[in-house]
Design a protein around this motif. Structure first.
Motif, mmCIF file in Angstrom:
data_model
loop_
_atom_site.group_PDB
_atom_site.id
_atom_site.type_symbol
_atom_site.label_atom_id
_atom_site.label_comp_id
_atom_site.label_asym_id
_atom_site.label_seq_id
_atom_site.Cartn_x
_atom_site.Cartn_y
_atom_site.Cartn_z
ATOM 1 N N PRO A 133 -13.005 29.968 25.861
ATOM 2 C CA PRO A 133 -13.859 28.846 26.266
ATOM 3 C C PRO A 133 -14.088 28.181 24.782
ATOM 4 O O PRO A 133 -14.124 28.959 23.650
ATOM 5 C CB PRO A 133 -15.175 29.733 26.441
ATOM 6 N N HIS A 134 -13.806 26.925 24.668
ATOM 7 C CA HIS A 134 -14.159 26.260 23.272
ATOM 8 C C HIS A 134 -14.808 25.055 23.498
ATOM 9 O O HIS A 134 -14.655 24.371 24.693
ATOM 10 C CB HIS A 134 -12.860 26.127 22.666
ATOM 11 N N SER A 135 -15.463 24.602 22.619
ATOM 12 C CA SER A 135 -16.269 23.211 22.709
ATOM 13 C C SER A 135 -15.966 22.422 21.430
ATOM 14 O O SER A 135 -15.784 23.079 20.215
ATOM 15 C CB SER A 135 -17.613 23.340 22.957
ATOM 16 N N LYS A 156 -14.487 19.994 30.698
ATOM 17 C CA LYS A 156 -14.682 21.110 31.740
ATOM 18 C C LYS A 156 -15.779 20.828 32.848
ATOM 19 O O LYS A 156 -16.834 20.418 32.512
ATOM 20 C CB LYS A 156 -15.033 22.497 30.829
ATOM 21 N N ASP A 216 -10.533 25.228 29.928
ATOM 22 C CA ASP A 216 -9.784 26.345 29.167
ATOM 23 C C ASP A 216 -8.877 26.924 30.085
ATOM 24 O O ASP A 216 -8.020 27.770 29.807
ATOM 25 C CB ASP A 216 -10.821 27.451 28.591
ATOM 26 N N ASP A 217 -9.008 26.450 31.565
ATOM 27 C CA ASP A 217 -8.165 26.924 32.540
ATOM 28 C C ASP A 217 -6.753 26.376 32.611
ATOM 29 O O ASP A 217 -6.752 25.082 32.909
ATOM 30 C CB ASP A 217 -8.889 26.727 34.028
ATOM 31 N N GLN A 237 -17.634 20.670 26.284
ATOM 32 C CA GLN A 237 -16.713 21.912 26.486
ATOM 33 C C GLN A 237 -15.660 21.310 27.318
ATOM 34 O O GLN A 237 -15.531 20.556 27.799
ATOM 35 C CB GLN A 237 -17.563 23.232 27.404
ATOM 36 N N ASP A 273 -19.742 27.776 24.103
ATOM 37 C CA ASP A 273 -19.956 26.774 25.167
ATOM 38 C C ASP A 273 -20.628 25.625 24.996
ATOM 39 O O ASP A 273 -21.041 25.375 23.972
ATOM 40 C CB ASP A 273 -20.527 27.636 26.422
#
Length: 429
Positions: free
Chosen positions: A393-395, A330, A361-362, A358, A230
């Motif tokens: 989730p990714h950043s 995000k 991711d949706d 971030q 995150d």
């Protein structure tokens, strides 16, 4: 024994041979002092007339700045010398006497030096900057290798840009349109979904008609992407990364920092954690300082400098308005008008060196963003697939190499931080 100047400390009181160029020469009659360079460093060679053959003595009298030669001599320890060593020359062999070398010790204008960039990089200051650049590059690889990242190389030729093509260089890819990459980020997101923690390190291109001291047309970017991470966790990676780079330069480039007269104490202070300030707080701070700025505006260079002056370390500015940041960032779940992002501002007026966030991711929200920004789902179907098949989730973030080199070396303009800069008015040499 043939060695380099960087190796002389291993051969004290031994006779060695070094291939070198003459940097500066001075004479006091029966003694000649030759400042020599070989790419690995600089050293003074001393020739005493009564201790050397006549041929070598006369040859030394004839050589000029940037003449190439082989020198043989005895390595002496000398605490007065910047490197701690000196060479007592016993033989000199000229390879070529350079004629009319254009860059003399006198002052030259910037445009003249840039026209002769291929020669200017031989000077002590430019050598020091580029040596530190190389150390930073090596530190980048070491940091990510030690922290479980894999290096992935995204393409330089791309079919379009998801952020628009206004500032892209156009070319033809056979019978298709193509562009030079502004960033490898989207491809690195795909790599992160396959390999977990990845980074790229390569050239990027911006067709911005900018002449500021912070901008280049072609520059190098380090772009990590991290799955299952995150925004807050990414900030920790960023501050540890920058800390590591700064401390590695201090440890491995002390002579170069001395040549540049860099205040090392300021670099020693670069230790994680870094202070953080929200965009809201930054706007309030600037307004209190008399800056004409309102919520929703992006920061200019004077704004970033004013914020950085409040801190002795790099500072994160977080939670920018959604409307001035990229479509893939995000939103803050507690506040839809700002996004989970941060810019890292370097001290001493060097501006932004990292931008990160971030990522969304949706899949439904990403589709909405594509529609809002009028992006082609067909062109970037593969990017949308990342949210369709196993989204997480990714950043990630991007660090600009040249701005980082400028900051760490204390160099005023990024044009000196890359061997052959590409500027708005310069494609030569």
């Amino acid at each position: 024994m043939k060695i380099t100047i960087s190796q002389v400390g291993q051969h004290v009181e031994e006779t060695v041979t070094i291939g070198a160029w003459l940097y500066i020469k001075r004479s006091s009659g029966k003694i000649q002092f030759l400042q020599l360079r070989d790419g690995t460093g600089f050293i003074q060679g001393v020739m005493v007339k009564k201790e050397i053959d006549e041929e070598s003595w006369e040859a030394a009298k004839q050589i000029t700045q940037e003449s190439s030669l082989y020198v043989t001599g005895i390595v002496r320890q000398d605490d007065r010398a910047p490197s701690g060593y000196e060479l007592t020359i016993t033989k000199l062999e000229v390879i070529q006497v350079a004629q009319d070398y254009p860059i003399s010790p006198k002052e030259h204008g910037t445009e003249f030096l840039m026209d002769h960039r291929h020669l200017w990089i031989r000077s002590k200051r430019q050598h020091a900057i580029l040596k530190i650049r190389s150390e930073i590059i090596n530190a980048v690889y070491r940091f990510f290798d030690q922290n479980g990242f894999l290096k992935i190389d995204p393409p330089i030729l791309t079919p379009t840009s998801a952020e628009g093509t206004t500032n892209l260089f156009h070319t033809k890819y056979f019978d298709e349109d193509a562009f030079l990459s502004q960033s490898g980020q989207l491809y690195m997101e795909a790599a992160a979904m396959a390999l977990g923690k990845v980074y790229s390190f390569g050239p990027t291109f911006r067709a911005e008609k900018s002449k500021t001291r912070r901008h280049l047309i072609e520059f190098w970017m380090i772009e990590p992407e991290m799955a299952f991470m995150d925004h807050e966790e990414s900030l920790v990676v960023q501050e540890n990364f920058v800390t590591y780079i700064a401390q590695q330069v201090i440890e491995n480039c002390p002579l170069e920092l001395e040549v540049l007269e860099r205040d090392v104490e300021k670099l020693k202070n670069i230790q994680a954690p870094f202070p953080r300030i929200t965009y809201d707080e930054a706007i309030k701070l600037l307004q209190e300082k008399g800056h004409e700025i309102k919520w929703g505006d992006d920061f200019g260079a004077p704004d970033e400098t004013a914020i950085a002056d409040h801190f002795s370390k790099p500072v994160f500015i977080t939670h920018y308005p959604k409307d001035i940041k990229a479509f893939y960032m995000k939103p803050d779940p507690n506040r839809e008008d700002v996004v989970l992002c941060a810019d890292l501002i370097a001290p001493e007026g060097y501006g932004e060196i990292i931008g990160g966030s971030q990522r969304i991711d949706d899949p439904e929200l990403m589709a909405e963003r594509f529609s809002e920004h009028q992006l082609s789902p067909e062109t970037y179907k593969w990017y949308l697939d990342l949210r369709k098949y196993g989204t997480v989730p990714h950043s990630g973030f991007g660090l600009g190499l040249e701005r980082t080199v400028a900051w760490i070396t204390g160099t005023d303009h990024v044009r000196e931080t890359i061997p052959f800069p590409r500027l708005l008015n310069r494609l030569y040499p």
